[in-house]
Design an enzyme around this catalytic site. Structure first.
Site, short mmCIF file in Angstrom:
data_model
loop_
_atom_site.label_atom_id
_atom_site.label_comp_id
_atom_site.label_asym_id
_atom_site.label_seq_id
_atom_site.Cartn_x
_atom_site.Cartn_y
_atom_site.Cartn_z
N GLU A 1 0.82 -1.21 0.00
CA GLU A 1 0.00 0.00 0.00
C GLU A 1 0.85 1.25 0.00
O GLU A 1 0.48 2.26 -0.61
CB GLU A 1 -0.96 -0.01 1.19
N CYS B 1 -19.67 -0.45 -17.90
CA CYS B 1 -19.73 -0.03 -16.49
C CYS B 1 -21.02 -0.50 -15.82
O CYS B 1 -22.13 -0.26 -16.32
CB CYS B 1 -19.63 1.49 -16.39
#
Length: 370
Positions: free
Chosen positions: A46, A206
């Site tokens: 991260e 989408c």
DNA sequence: GAGTCGTGGGG
DNA sequence: TCCCCAAGACT
């Protein structure tokens, strides 16, 4: 909404162990909602992912986990090794803070609360949320570049995201699936990276097309609304590759504060108006190292763009004349054999200079023999 | 809170 | 000396 996204993600998401290896269990499975993952590898990933694309950071993560496979390895590592593993990734304070944080946390297990993670150097709200949702499946929202773009379009937000931070965090938190926060946050980022892309989004693919305000308005690529960008300054930097009589080259370690903090470099500095570049190099080496050199031929000139400035490095070979080098504007200086330069972490522009130097020295050797 | 902090990919 | 952007944090 949540189920539409998760259903899309189950089919199209980036849930491959070759793509996000830190997200998988030790036996190679995507974790079930009640399964935790070891946070160390996720933490490293991260931090590497801050302002850095997945495919760019992945080889760095692989190499890092080979060398510093556990918290204990990181704690015991020298800073030079940590920065070497980071060399080329940029934003080098991330690496030094990671190292610093590991040493702070060495005694105890890694944090499991948002507050505790936010207290860790180099960890902000997005990275903390990403670690907690990824490792422990905690319902903590995130707001990275992908999510920001998706939300700006979904809501048709007419304000630049920077000025509407609070709203964006609320949207992210309200959307988050409380039952599957790990999968949902991953899905949100994958949607932004794969479908809701900056330039030409694939709205036909989408799952949220029918809910999207920007799509309804007809111009999804106009979101998020941008702030006007400011012009980037340009400077010429004179750089000296100084060789002594035994063929060693002079390098210095930059201060931890500021650009490229903690990395090594060939010394130099900004050219002043009306100044010849040879004079710049001689002056900078006098001011910053207290040495006198004879500036010789140009080794290379190269342009390099940083986030907020553009530089042209003009690099000259120099012969050391007098004065013991002193770290007047750096942490330390040392003479290094050219073949040992690979043991020091250098910024990208310097890596190019080193490659040219090695080539040059090799050509010199050959011509002297013949 | 606006500036600072890297590098590589892609249009 | 293109441009923008990326799993942002810190001052």
């Amino acid at each position: 909404m949540r189920q539409q996204l998760l259903a899309w993600w189950e089919v199209h998401g980036r849930k491959d162990i070759a793509i996000k290896p830190w997200m998988f269990t030790t036996d190679g499975r995507w974790p079930e909602p009640n399964e935790d993952l070891s946070p160390y590898g996720i933490w490293i990933a991260e931090v590497m992912l801050q302002q850095t694309q997945l495919r760019v950071m992945r080889p760095y993560w692989e190499q890092w986990m080979l060398v510093l496979s556990t918290m204990q390895h990181l704690v015991a590592a020298e800073e030079r090794q940590v920065l070497l593993l980071w060399q080329g990734l940029g934003y080098y304070s991330r690496a030094r803070r990671l190292h610093q944080a590991a040493r702070q946390l060495a005694a105890s297990p890694l944090p499991s609360s948002l507050e505790a993670w936010l207290a860790v150097p180099g960890i902000g709200r997005t990275t903390a949320g990403s670690i907690l949702s990824s490792a422990l499946n905690r319902p903590v929202p995130i707001l990275d570049g992908n999510v920001r773009r998706v939300l700006a379009r979904l809501h048709g937000c007419l304000e630049p995201p920077q000025r509407a931070q609070a709203s964006f965090w609320q949207w992210s938190e309200a959307l988050l699936d409380p039952l599957r926060p790990r999968d949902f946050n991953q899905a949100l980022m994958d949607l932004g990276a794969l479908v809701c892309t900056p330039r030409t989004p694939s709205c036909q693919l989408c799952p949220w097309q029918s809910s999207c305000a920007a799509y309804a308005a007809g111009e999804p690529s106009h979101f998020p609304v941008q702030d006007a960008s400011k012009p980037i300054p340009f400077q010429v930097i004179g750089v000296g590759v100084v060789l002594n009589e035994v063929g060693e080259v002079l390098i210095d370690q930059r201060l931890n504060e500021g650009l490229l903090g903690g990395l090594w470099e060939f010394p130099g500095g900004k050219q002043e108006p009306g100044e010849a570049i040879e004079a710049t190099i001689a002056r900078e080496l006098r001011e910053e190292l207290a040495i006198e050199v004879q500036v010789g031929e140009q080794l290379i000139a190269l342009d390099h763009a940083y986030s907020h400035k553009k530089l042209r490095f003009v690099v000259h070979l120099c012969r050391w004349i007098s004065g013991e080098p002193k770290p007047l504007a750096s942490q330390q200086v040392c003479w290094v054999k050219p073949e040992d330069l690979s043991g020091y972490p250098f910024p990208a522009a310097n890596v190019r200079m080193i490659a040219t130097l090695i080539d040059h020295l090799r050509a010199d050797m050959l011509s002297q023999r013949s």
